[in-house]
Design an enzyme around this catalytic site. Sequence first.
Site, PDB file in Angstrom:
ATOM      1  N   MET A   1     -32.159 -35.700  11.167  1.00 56.02           N
ATOM      2  CA  MET A   1     -32.896 -34.654  11.815  1.00 56.02           C
ATOM      3  C   MET A   1     -32.181 -34.908  13.241  1.00 56.02           C
ATOM      4  O   MET A   1     -31.520 -35.646  13.669  1.00 56.02           O
ATOM      5  CB  MET A   1     -34.290 -34.845  12.081  1.00 56.02           C
ATOM      6  CG  MET A   1     -35.021 -34.739  11.097  1.00 56.02           C
ATOM      7  SD  MET A   1     -35.296 -33.116  10.613  1.00 56.02           S
ATOM      8  CE  MET A   1     -36.454 -32.482  11.609  1.00 56.02           C
ATOM      9  N   CYS A   2     -32.153 -33.606  14.092  1.00 49.62           N
ATOM     10  CA  CYS A   2     -31.531 -33.386  15.258  1.00 49.62           C
ATOM     11  C   CYS A   2     -32.420 -33.355  16.541  1.00 49.62           C
ATOM     12  O   CYS A   2     -33.631 -33.378  16.199  1.00 49.62           O
ATOM     13  CB  CYS A   2     -30.627 -32.295  15.287  1.00 49.62           C
ATOM     14  SG  CYS A   2     -29.515 -32.381  13.781  1.00 49.62           S
ATOM     15  N   GLU A   3     -32.050 -33.224  17.464  1.00 52.63           N
ATOM     16  CA  GLU A   3     -32.827 -33.001  18.825  1.00 52.63           C
ATOM     17  C   GLU A   3     -32.486 -31.630  19.491  1.00 52.63           C
ATOM     18  O   GLU A   3     -31.333 -31.610  19.748  1.00 52.63           O
ATOM     19  CB  GLU A   3     -33.094 -34.173  19.756  1.00 52.63           C
ATOM     20  CG  GLU A   3     -33.451 -35.492  19.011  1.00 52.63           C
ATOM     21  CD  GLU A   3     -34.649 -36.243  19.623  1.00 52.63           C
ATOM     22  OE1 GLU A   3     -35.478 -35.387  20.723  1.00 52.63           O
ATOM     23  OE2 GLU A   3     -35.489 -37.001  19.331  1.00 52.63           O
TER      24      GLU A   3
END
Lengths: 260, 260
Positions: A1-3
């Site tokens: 996942m990314c931000e």
Amino acid sequence: MCELLGMSANVPTDICFSFSGLMQRGGRTGPHCDGWGVAFYEGRGVRCFHDPAPCHSSAIARLIESYPIKSENVICHIRQANVGRVSLANTHPFTRELWGQYWSFAHNGQLEGFVAQPGPFQAVGDTDSEALFCDLLNRLRSQFSQLPEQAALMQAITRACTDYASQGVCNLLLSNGDWLFTLCTSKLAWITRRAPFGAAQLSDLELVVDFGEHTTPNDVVTVIATEPLTSNEQWTLYQQGEWRLWHGGETLASGQLELV
Amino acid sequence: MCELLGMSANVPTDICFSFSGLMQRGGRTGPHCDGWGVAFYEGRGVRCFHDPAPCHSSAIARLIESYPIKSENVICHIRQANVGRVSLANTHPFTRELWGQYWSFAHNGQLEGFVAQPGPFQAVGDTDSEALFCDLLNRLRSQFSQLPEQAALMQAITRACTDYASQGVCNLLLSNGDWLFTLCTSKLAWITRRAPFGAAQLSDLELVVDFGEHTTPNDVVTVIATEPLTSNEQWTLYQQGEWRLWHGGETLASGQLELV
């Protein structure tokens, strides 16, 4: 996942404070080591910075942190690669020109085996995120020959997003420089700061800023992030399926996707 | 008029030295105060920096000067505005995606009253340069549904350029990340550096670099600029109407437009 990190403001505002917090998650307080990027709109123009190097140790990130680039719409992303290797071409935000406007896009999530419908917008890299962005632009361009009224545009965007959300996790930020569209299917939060401004303390770094010293009483600034960036303010969590269209720091429109 | 700087190399190479010379012309030794920009290709990706502020006093320019971003194809431009006000949207290089590749473009010259043929690629700003770039991409896309063979592509590009050159001054740099196309209708020069490498002295700044210390014997690096950037090397001037296609520092193809 990314931000994800987005900003919508009614006056050109820098994002140095929020960015300082976010970049800690790019390899220090978070695992997002696989590059980062940011798009700042200024008028009709957009200024992008991309770096496949980890954010917390990037010379370009240090510039962004210390050099106040003022913008009314900002999209920022730090990446933890799942689909697509670590490379510049796979680094968000992605930008394309549509109807004489620069559209920028960043995505947090994964749409396994996503197949974009063919069209003139083609992905350059090999992420599902860029394929989704191109698919969205192809749909819009096939429906409208020029920028339509906002209600019709939102209907088309949210219809496409309903389709994408049925295929996987799809938190996203999208801007044409005029507004910032945001969608949450799993995790996203926002905060609007306006007078009377107070002090904010970053969660990821020993840093406090008193916004009262940097603002005028009419300023309205909304920050959107995957997780709240400050520890002493009340952020609002998006619902799953909730979308919001921001302009000048205020919600212009909002709604709820029918998720299946 | 503006100043152009391009680079084609067979190994990822930084452009710090040439950029240091060029940026002096952005408000110090030259009058090009109206912004600057640079596009660095890395694989299929492109990293752009744009600043509407004068180059010689820009914090972003200082970063580019000191932080060695390595690339095989670079396009750089410093602007002295004639058509179109000073703004981010009017700052070269311009970039669009075509056939799944990022195309970047910078132009030195003026095409008064240039009218682009309508098509899906539309200018965001109001320079004749961006209009020309969009016109070129529209022509290419209407002729080819995907990237054609190089000879056919060069024929299409040079045919369009003959048309543009009949309407005004048209020195230009164009890249898709794989090659660098260059055209001179009034002023452009190039130099190829290869073993044995020597020392070079900038014309615009007291700065000498010994390329022998930074290269391997197989490196080939070509620099293209509006005016020679060094004072102790032999640059070759382009003829009026001459075009050259560079790849890996070598000329892949070249020719002469029939200017009327």
